[in-house]
Design an enzyme around this catalytic site. Structure first.
Site, PDB file in Angstrom:
ATOM      1  N   HIS A 247     -17.830  32.219 -71.914  1.00  0.00           N
ATOM      2  CA  HIS A 247     -16.830  32.684 -70.943  1.00  0.00           C
ATOM      3  C   HIS A 247     -15.497  32.855 -71.668  1.00  0.00           C
ATOM      4  CE1 HIS A 247     -14.028  32.735 -67.586  1.00  0.00           C
ATOM      5  NE2 HIS A 247     -15.054  33.085 -66.830  1.00  0.00           N
TER       6      HIS A 247
ATOM      7  N   GLU B 288     -17.515  40.813 -68.619  1.00  0.00           N
ATOM      8  CA  GLU B 288     -16.309  40.252 -68.011  1.00  0.00           C
ATOM      9  C   GLU B 288     -15.086  40.673 -68.809  1.00  0.00           C
ATOM     10  OE1 GLU B 288     -17.316  36.862 -65.155  1.00  0.00           O
ATOM     11  OE2 GLU B 288     -16.385  36.070 -66.952  1.00  0.00           O
TER      12      GLU B 288
END
Ligand code: PGA
Length: 251
Positions: free
Chosen positions: A92, A164
């Site tokens: 992430h 993302e």
């Protein structure tokens, strides 16, 4: 893949709040989607007990690549499995940027997740500077090239990719469906180049997903789901988001 609707709580919610959320969401799970929640590690057990047998899946927000040892503050793949996790977030952008996880380290975590039998959501995406100079390929190619190095096709086939864009996370400015589709194509090209045409990985989108934009990612951009941060924290809103996706993909 059944479209995934995933909630990444990040560093939010203690046990009581987590259980209340999990109870509301489990009672309203629509058919036809894979709903997953990524609570902080301290709430995993409580959420697991609440969702047991009700269809909501659990994931860890991160993992370490060793199975045990003197690694203060870290959580092993085995520990996540024992806590009831099927999924884990890997790479992430907050882990990369705030905690300094390099592409190589992300790759070690990715491998550890696969070897343990967890399904990683492998997050990739470009920074605002790349985006502004229209470099949509560079970051994704580098992040994937380094992290997938040495993995067998059979292992890679079990990864869920998460596009993302860093500039869209927590900013209220999501990628458009066209941008999400373009990056999904870049991800597919990298996989094809490295592993041939036989592997078709699911790709989800994350970054400022809200009720107004959610269905476009699965219908127009033909992605395999969404990873939701801020808008996942409120149980009622998350139920609405799950219903939007279930409705959008219903036959
Ligand atoms: P956001 O976060 O929905 O708050 O932008 C997404 C993520 O970090 O996965």
């Amino acid at each position: 893949m059944t479209p995934m609707v995933a909630a990444n709580w990040k560093m939010h919610k203690g046990e009581a709040e987590a259980v209340a959320w999990a109870d509301i969401v489990s009672a309203r799970l629509p058919q036809g989607i894979e709903a997953v929640v990524f609570p902080p590690a301290t709430a995993l057990t409580a959420v697991r007990q609440t969702v047991a047998g009700r269809g909501l899946q659990l994931g860890g927000q991160n993992l370490f690549y060793e199975s045990a040892g003197a690694y203060t503050g870290e959580i092993s793949p085995k520990m996540l499995i024992a806590a009831g996790c099927r999924y884990v977030l890997v790479g992430h952008s907050e882990r990369r940027q705030i905690f300094g996880e390099s592409d190589r380290e992300v790759g070690m975590r990715l491998r550890a997740a696969l070897e343990a039998g967890l399904t990683p959501l492998f997050c990739v995406g470009e920074q605002i500077e790349d985006y502004e100079r229209a470099d949509y390929h560079g970051a994704i190619q580098r992040q994937m090239g380094v992290a997938l190095k040495g993995l067998e096709a059979e292992q890679v086939a079990r990864i869920v990719m998460a596009y993302e864009p860093v500039w869209a996370i927590g900013t209220g400015r999501s990628a458009t469906v066209v941008e999400a589709e373009r990056s999904a194509d870049i991800i597919r090209q990298v996989i094809r180049r490295l592993y041939g045409a036989g592997i078709n990985l699911p790709i989800v989108y994350g970054g400022s997903v809200v009720q107004e934009n959610i269905s476009g990612f699965v219908t127009v951009a033909h992605l395999d789901g969404v990873l939701i941060g801020s808008a996942s924290l409120d149980a009622e809103l998350f139920c609405t988001l799950m219903e939007e996706v279930a409705g959008a993909v219903a036959p």
